[in-house]
Motif scaffolding. Structure first.
Motif, mmCIF file in Angstrom:
data_model
loop_
_atom_site.group_PDB
_atom_site.id
_atom_site.type_symbol
_atom_site.label_atom_id
_atom_site.label_comp_id
_atom_site.label_asym_id
_atom_site.label_seq_id
_atom_site.Cartn_x
_atom_site.Cartn_y
_atom_site.Cartn_z
ATOM 1 N N ALA B 126 -20.947 102.226 -39.351
ATOM 2 C CA ALA B 126 -19.665 102.829 -39.718
ATOM 3 C C ALA B 126 -18.599 101.768 -39.991
ATOM 4 N N MET B 127 -18.785 100.568 -39.427
ATOM 5 C CA MET B 127 -17.833 99.475 -39.692
ATOM 6 C C MET B 127 -18.147 98.788 -41.008
ATOM 7 N N GLY B 128 -19.291 99.135 -41.602
ATOM 8 C CA GLY B 128 -19.667 98.488 -42.852
ATOM 9 C C GLY B 128 -20.657 97.354 -42.651
ATOM 10 N N GLY B 129 -21.318 97.308 -41.505
ATOM 11 C CA GLY B 129 -22.295 96.250 -41.260
ATOM 12 C C GLY B 129 -23.613 96.541 -41.964
ATOM 13 N N ASN B 130 -24.306 95.505 -42.420
ATOM 14 C CA ASN B 130 -25.614 95.720 -43.051
ATOM 15 C C ASN B 130 -26.714 95.550 -42.007
ATOM 16 N N THR B 131 -27.941 95.702 -42.457
ATOM 17 C CA THR B 131 -29.063 95.689 -41.514
ATOM 18 C C THR B 131 -29.155 94.365 -40.762
ATOM 19 N N TRP B 132 -28.965 93.278 -41.485
ATOM 20 C CA TRP B 132 -29.043 91.955 -40.862
ATOM 21 C C TRP B 132 -27.976 91.820 -39.777
ATOM 22 N N THR B 133 -26.767 92.293 -40.069
ATOM 23 C CA THR B 133 -25.702 92.259 -39.064
ATOM 24 C C THR B 133 -26.108 93.069 -37.834
ATOM 25 N N ILE B 134 -26.720 94.219 -38.081
ATOM 26 C CA ILE B 134 -27.120 95.074 -36.966
ATOM 27 C C ILE B 134 -28.169 94.381 -36.105
ATOM 28 N N VAL B 135 -29.114 93.701 -36.761
ATOM 29 C CA VAL B 135 -30.133 92.973 -36.001
ATOM 30 C C VAL B 135 -29.482 91.882 -35.161
ATOM 31 N N ARG B 136 -28.615 91.098 -35.796
ATOM 32 C CA ARG B 136 -28.028 89.941 -35.106
ATOM 33 C C ARG B 136 -27.021 90.320 -34.043
ATOM 34 N N LYS B 137 -26.194 91.333 -34.341
ATOM 35 C CA LYS B 137 -25.068 91.602 -33.455
ATOM 36 C C LYS B 137 -25.316 92.764 -32.505
ATOM 37 N N VAL B 138 -26.340 93.566 -32.796
ATOM 38 C CA VAL B 138 -26.591 94.700 -31.912
ATOM 39 C C VAL B 138 -27.970 94.614 -31.276
ATOM 40 N N LEU B 139 -29.004 94.672 -32.099
ATOM 41 C CA LEU B 139 -30.351 94.828 -31.548
ATOM 42 C C LEU B 139 -30.735 93.669 -30.631
ATOM 43 N N VAL B 140 -30.536 92.429 -31.092
ATOM 44 C CA VAL B 140 -30.946 91.294 -30.264
ATOM 45 C C VAL B 140 -30.047 91.134 -29.032
ATOM 46 N N PRO B 141 -28.717 91.018 -29.193
ATOM 47 C CA PRO B 141 -27.905 90.816 -27.984
ATOM 48 C C PRO B 141 -27.991 91.971 -26.990
ATOM 49 N N GLU B 142 -28.087 93.205 -27.490
ATOM 50 C CA GLU B 142 -28.111 94.329 -26.563
ATOM 51 C C GLU B 142 -29.436 94.438 -25.807
ATOM 52 N N SER B 143 -30.505 93.905 -26.394
ATOM 53 C CA SER B 143 -31.783 93.989 -25.686
ATOM 54 C C SER B 143 -32.133 92.673 -25.009
ATOM 55 N N LEU B 144 -31.191 91.735 -24.998
ATOM 56 C CA LEU B 144 -31.470 90.402 -24.478
ATOM 57 C C LEU B 144 -32.057 90.390 -23.061
ATOM 58 N N PRO B 145 -31.509 91.156 -22.115
ATOM 59 C CA PRO B 145 -32.128 91.134 -20.781
ATOM 60 C C PRO B 145 -33.609 91.508 -20.839
ATOM 61 N N SER B 146 -33.934 92.542 -21.601
ATOM 62 C CA SER B 146 -35.338 92.939 -21.719
ATOM 63 C C SER B 146 -36.146 91.886 -22.459
ATOM 64 N N LEU B 147 -35.538 91.240 -23.441
ATOM 65 C CA LEU B 147 -36.267 90.213 -24.190
ATOM 66 C C LEU B 147 -36.604 89.038 -23.285
#
Ligand SMILES: Nc1ncnc2c1ncn2[C@@H]1O[C@H](COP(=O)(O)OP(=O)(O)OP(=O)(O)O)[C@@H](O)[C@H]1O
Ligand SMILES: [Mg+2]
Lengths: 344, 235
Positions: B126-147
């Motif tokens: 909704a902020m206008g982020g693309n898939t790469w942004t989502i991977v870098r700024k959401v998916l990886v940092p948010e799952s970091l403890p599990s990673l």
């Protein structure tokens, strides 16, 4: 500011089809707070998600600030560059806040600015300014997990404003909050609307939300908008479900040969002694079943449910008298007839 | 066997294990992280939905995971020679270790990334982020403890596999335990090796858990602690 024309959305999942939006024409004017209300499953979320194309409409068009978003390409779930740029100018707040737990409050607010490619200095200046605006300047370094629900939503609002949007979309932003926090968040939205000239489209299932902040409202049922307009127009519409829900009156007729009349006062008419005039002119006894005065969308409105002796047919003249005085009259049980008359 | 005889053996073995596990973990993370993320993105309803690609990647990962390590090692012999020029020694062992660990780690990554709240992805869209942004700024940092927990599990698994790598002359602690302890009845040396392995594994697990937990603490995740989640993921 936001216009949808003949918007439809059909979800297809495992061979089943669900029509969530069925020809929705929405028109939100610049600078107003517009509330869409409806029961669960009415299609409210589908509608708001179609406005910034998080959900691609099955047919129909959406335009925001004069730009036709549905024309901007982007295949499947992927949005093209133009659409992403358009989205960055539309703020959105969510029921469950959707803050990144891995980032501090300030970094959360900076995220949209990172996407916009702003420099570090610009980002932190803007983020701190916005946090100040929502009253959270002292929590910049906290993590979302350390905040209360209301504070989280303030961060969500600050984040939504980071791209200097003209439009703010809010999907049940207060539904996860207690009544007092709800009031403070609504007051904040109202302030932002006034201070920044922000157009707000909000979705809710609580009538109180519409009552306290909205200039206009629409009622959704089964994927359609069944009623819409400014709050004062709605209140002046005979038989309006929204008006009745915004301003409920109760009281039953005390007998079969009596007529119940709902009288709505707005502005000028509120100051005239109409009821006593009515009683004197027609020499009838009037009982008051219920009455209330309230502020709806910043408007003082009074409503009264009165009972006249005799059947509806016997009271056509007194009811006409009340109408002449500029009052809005509803006769429960005779609405359909009245609406038809009004339509002619 | 006296301590002065054992010491250089053990020292060399520790280094060999560290070398093999270190490199293969690094390769597993570099290869498995994108693969795991790709498995999530290409799945039904994913940001890059592509069911055909998802199926192909998923099948490759499954096959590679289900092969016993020793067979993988033999099967990869010619590949190993092509890469390292030999099929014997530490370097040669790294190839099958890494190839085995990539799909293992990828599955753990997939599970970790799937747990990221979809609402966060939507917020960034909704902020206008693309898939790469989502991977870098959401998916990886948010799952970091599990990673991080996933990495710990992978390291521990690799220490286990590296024992088998001894069969191609790669050395390492497991190799010592087998060659001296089992084949030459040097029971003392074997037990020391086992003790060292136990301590090393505990230390790694402890460090991994500590890192995951301290990252986790600031987050508002609900649900099971990372360790528990990991066991589910690994099973
Ligand atoms: N992604 C989806 N896939 C399939 N059906 C969906 C999807 N999203 C919504 N629906 C269906 O579309 C209809 C409208 O849903 P929507 O979420 O828009 O309603 P709502 O008015 O927001 O309800 P609520 O008040 O519960 O949030 C519902 O019948 C819902 O089951
Ligand atoms: Mg909804």
């Amino acid at each position: 500011m936001i216009t949808t024309t003949d918007l439809t959305k059909v979800y297809r999942a495992r061979g089943r089809e669900v029509t969530a939006l069925d020809g929705v024409d929405l028109h939100v004017r610049e600078g107003e707070v517009y509330g869409v209300i409806g029961q669960s499953g009415a299609g409210k979320s589908s509608l708001i998600r179609c406005v910034n194309l998080l959900e691609r409409p099955t047919s129909g068009t959406v335009s925001v600030d004069g730009q036709d978003l549905t024309a901007l390409a982007g295949r499947g779930p992927r949005a093209g560059k133009e659409l992403r740029r358009a989205r960055s100018r539309i703020g959105m707040v969510f029921q469950h806040f959707n803050l990144l737990s891995s980032r501090t409050v300030q970094d959360n607010v900076e995220l949209p600015l990172e996407i916009l490619g702003k420099t570090g200095k610009e980002r932190s200046r803007k983020a701190l300014e916005l946090l100040d605006l929502v009253g959270l300047a002292d929590q910049a370094k906290a993590y979302p997990a350390q905040l209360s629900g209301g504070q989280k939503q303030r961060v969500g609002i600050a984040r939504a404003l980071a791209g200097d949007p003209k439009v703010l979309l809010s999907d049940e932003a207060t539904s996860a909050l207690d009544p007092e926090t709800t009031r403070s968040i609504l007051a904040l939205l109202r302030d932002l609307n006034r201070q920044l000239g922000l157009t707000v489209l909000l979705i809710t299932h609580e009538m109180d939300v519409v009552k306290s902040v909205c200039d206009s409202a629409a009622l959704m049922e089964n994927g359609r908008i069944v009623e819409s307009g400014t709050v004062s127009d709605l209140l002046a519409t005979p038989g309006s479900e929204l008006a009745a829900a915004l301003f409920p009156l109760d009281g039953e007729a005390s007998g079969a040969d009596r007529t119940v009349v709902d009288v709505t006062f707005q502005g000028e008419s509120a100051t005239q002694p109409v009821i006593s005039q009515l009683a004197r002119t027609y020499n009838i006894d009037i009982s008051i079943l219920g009455a209330a005065i309230d502020t709806v969308g910043g408007l003082q409105v009074g409503r009264m449910r009165i009972e006249l002796p005799g059947r509806y047919e016997d009271n056509v003249v007194p009811i006409g008298f009340l109408r002449e005085k500029g009052l809005q009259i509803d006769v429960p049980g005779h609405e359909s007839a009245l609406v038809k008359e009004g339509a002619k | 066997m006296t301590w002065s005889e054992m010491q250089p053996l053990l020292e060399q073995a520790c280094w060999d294990t560290l070398y093999m596990v270190g490199w293969s973990t690094l390769i597993a993370v570099v290869g498995g992280l994108p693969l795991g993320i790709l498995l999530v993105l290409t799945d039904r309803g994913g940001l890059l939905q592509n069911l055909a690609a998802n199926k192909v990647i998923g099948q490759i990962v499954n096959i590679a995971r289900s092969l016993p390590f020793i067979i993988l090692m033999v099967a990869l012999m010619s590949f190993t020679r092509w890469i390292t020029g030999t099929t014997i020694g530490r370097e040669a062992a790294i190839v099958p270790l890494a190839v085995g660990a990539i799909p293992f780690f990828a599955r753990l990554v997939e599970t970790a990334v799937r747990e990221v709240d979809h609402g966060l992805v939507e917020a960034v869209q909704a902020m206008g982020g693309n898939t790469w942004t989502i991977v870098r700024k959401v998916l990886v940092p948010e799952s970091l403890p599990s990673l991080i927990s996933s990495t710990t599990t992978t390291v521990v698994a690799l220490i286990g596999y590296s024992a088998m790598a001894g069969t191609v002359g790669a050395g390492g602690l497991g190799d010592i335990a087998i060659r001296y302890g089992y084949q030459r009845f040097e029971t003392g040396l074997m037990w020391i090796t086992v003790a060292i392995l136990a301590v090393v594994i505990s230390l790694i697990q402890f460090a991994g858990d500590y890192a995951a937990r301290s990252l986790h603490r600031r987050g508002a995740h609900s649900g099971p602690a990372p360790r528990l989640r990991l066991l589910k993921a690994a099973s």
